[in-house]
Design a protein around this motif. Structure first.
Motif, short mmCIF file in Angstrom:
data_model
loop_
_atom_site.label_atom_id
_atom_site.label_comp_id
_atom_site.label_asym_id
_atom_site.label_seq_id
_atom_site.Cartn_x
_atom_site.Cartn_y
_atom_site.Cartn_z
N PRO A 57 45.98 3.21 25.60
CA PRO A 57 44.65 2.71 25.97
C PRO A 57 44.54 1.20 26.11
CG PRO A 57 44.40 4.54 24.47
CD PRO A 57 45.87 4.26 24.56
N VAL A 58 45.24 0.43 25.28
CA VAL A 58 45.15 -1.03 25.41
C VAL A 58 46.05 -1.55 26.53
CG1 VAL A 58 44.50 -1.31 23.00
CG2 VAL A 58 46.90 -1.53 23.65
N GLY A 59 46.86 -0.69 27.13
CA GLY A 59 47.63 -1.05 28.32
C GLY A 59 48.88 -1.86 28.10
N ARG A 60 49.41 -1.85 26.89
CA ARG A 60 50.61 -2.64 26.60
C ARG A 60 51.29 -2.12 25.35
NH1 ARG A 60 49.66 -5.92 22.20
NH2 ARG A 60 47.46 -6.33 21.68
N TYR A 61 52.54 -2.54 25.15
CA TYR A 61 53.20 -2.30 23.87
C TYR A 61 52.62 -3.26 22.82
CZ TYR A 61 56.87 0.49 26.14
OH TYR A 61 57.55 1.46 26.82
N GLY A 62 52.65 -2.83 21.57
CA GLY A 62 52.19 -3.69 20.50
C GLY A 62 53.20 -4.78 20.19
N GLU A 63 52.72 -5.86 19.60
CA GLU A 63 53.60 -6.93 19.16
C GLU A 63 54.01 -6.68 17.71
OE1 GLU A 63 54.90 -9.36 20.89
OE2 GLU A 63 53.88 -8.63 22.69
N PRO A 64 55.26 -6.95 17.35
CA PRO A 64 55.70 -6.72 15.98
C PRO A 64 54.80 -7.40 14.94
CG PRO A 64 57.60 -7.10 17.36
CD PRO A 64 56.40 -7.34 18.22
N VAL A 99 52.35 4.39 7.23
CA VAL A 99 51.93 3.69 8.44
C VAL A 99 52.75 4.21 9.63
CG1 VAL A 99 50.97 1.58 7.47
CG2 VAL A 99 53.43 1.78 7.75
N LEU A 100 52.06 4.39 10.74
CA LEU A 100 52.68 4.95 11.94
C LEU A 100 52.69 3.90 13.05
CD1 LEU A 100 50.86 8.42 12.17
CD2 LEU A 100 52.82 7.77 10.74
N PRO A 101 53.86 3.41 13.42
CA PRO A 101 53.89 2.52 14.59
C PRO A 101 53.79 3.34 15.86
CG PRO A 101 56.11 2.87 13.75
CD PRO A 101 55.18 3.59 12.82
N GLY A 102 53.01 2.86 16.80
CA GLY A 102 53.05 3.43 18.13
C GLY A 102 54.23 2.82 18.86
N ARG A 103 54.01 2.40 20.07
CA ARG A 103 55.09 1.78 20.83
C ARG A 103 54.99 0.27 20.65
NH1 ARG A 103 53.88 5.84 25.81
NH2 ARG A 103 54.70 7.71 24.80
N ILE A 104 55.80 -0.21 19.73
CA ILE A 104 55.84 -1.63 19.41
C ILE A 104 57.07 -2.23 20.09
CG2 ILE A 104 55.75 -3.35 17.58
CD1 ILE A 104 53.42 -1.41 17.43
N ALA A 105 56.93 -3.41 20.63
CA ALA A 105 57.98 -4.04 21.44
C ALA A 105 59.14 -4.51 20.59
CB ALA A 105 57.39 -5.19 22.24
N THR A 106 60.00 -3.58 20.22
CA THR A 106 61.21 -3.86 19.45
C THR A 106 62.42 -3.32 20.20
OG1 THR A 106 61.15 -1.77 18.26
CG2 THR A 106 59.91 -3.62 17.30
N GLN A 107 63.61 -3.61 19.68
CA GLN A 107 64.83 -3.10 20.30
C GLN A 107 64.89 -1.58 20.25
OE1 GLN A 107 67.31 -4.64 22.12
NE2 GLN A 107 65.77 -6.26 22.06
N ARG A 108 64.28 -0.97 19.26
CA ARG A 108 64.25 0.49 19.17
C ARG A 108 63.52 1.08 20.37
NH1 ARG A 108 66.37 5.34 17.27
NH2 ARG A 108 64.72 6.83 16.83
N ILE A 109 62.39 0.48 20.76
CA ILE A 109 61.65 0.97 21.91
C ILE A 109 62.43 0.75 23.20
CG2 ILE A 109 59.61 0.50 23.35
CD1 ILE A 109 59.04 2.34 21.03
#
Length: 261
Positions: A221-228, A184-194
């Motif tokens: 494209p969805v205009g936001r970071y993903g939620e964990p 599984v590949l996370p995109g830009r998910i709103a975590t401390q790593r990002i």
């Protein structure tokens, strides 16, 4: 939808952090008994307490996945509490941002041990039991950099890609045993790593953090970071009985960020 993992035993590494914690909570919400493993014992305890507080089943374990000598005894403790591992989520930390050229040899060795050898050893340890029971899920969280290399994450791009070849090969070897193996590949998910990576980019390019975040989300494209939780829920499905025909895959959870097909 019943995901058919009630009372399955799930071992989630890095579960004291953002992505790992979200995965652990999503699995627990579906009835799995979750081993919350993390090198940071306090962080593991916090995740486990939140799961138990929500009515789930969890056990926190301070566990350095890079230390292969710990595997037998730790798995014995897991089995004594919840039974043998049915679902393994390999989720390791990543190296600091660096170019790929000119890195010391010992840095490559250090992160190969942490990010690749540890995952393979952990998986090899739980596979015999899964084969005997004719059921298992091996899910390995890597990075979108294995599909589209991310600038200045040279070590991460290189070493995580090794796990893609390993997982695909493994899927072909264990499919008839009722075991699936997926990346599984996370995109830009709103975590401390990002947050850390955005801060490093802002510092490196002498820009404001807000400017970097605006630019970053503008490319999604969805205009936001993903939620964990969105990431955790997707992995809970892959871990389920419903996903028995999904194996050998590389699945992007990225809001459409990766531009390649």
């Amino acid at each position: 939808m019943d995901l058919q993992i009630d009372n399955k035993t799930a071992l989630v590494f890095g579960a004291g952090g953002g992505l790992g914690g979200a995965i652990a909570r999503s699995l627990a919400a579906e009835g799995a008994s979750v081993i919350v493993a993390d090198i940071n014992g306090d962080a593991a305890e916090a995740t486990a307490e939140s799961i138990i507080g929500d009515g789930g089943k969890a056990l926190a374990m301070k566990w350095d996945i890079a230390d292969q000598s710990l595997i037998p005894e730790m798995l014995n403790q897991v089995a004594a509490k919840f039974g043998p591992v049915d679902i393994l989520v390999n989720n390791t930390g990543g190296p600091p941002p660096t170019p790929v050229a000119g890195q010391p040899s010992d840095e490559w060795s250090k992160y190969f041990d942490l990010m690749v050898r540890s995952v393979i050893a952990m998986t090899d340890a739980v596979l015999p039991g899964m084969r005997e029971r004719k059921w298992g899920r091996i899910i390995t969280s890597t990075s979108s950099g294995v599909v589209a290399p991310i600038p200045n994450l040279g070590i991460s791009n290189s070493l995580r890609l090794a796990l893609v070849g390993w997982s695909k090969t493994l899927a072909r070897e264990v499919g008839r045993d009722g075991i699936t193996a997926n990346i599984v590949l996370p995109g830009r998910i709103a975590t401390q790593r990002i947050v850390f990576l955005d801060e490093q980019k802002a510092k490196r390019e002498e820009r404001t953090l807000d400017d970097v975040v605006t630019e970053s989300t503008g490319s999604i494209p969805v205009g936001r970071y993903g939620e964990p939780q969105e990431y955790g829920d997707a992995i809970a499905f892959l871990a389920s009985g419903r996903a028995s025909y999904i194996t050998g895959s590389v699945i992007r959870i990225d809001g459409g960020l990766i531009t390649s097909i």
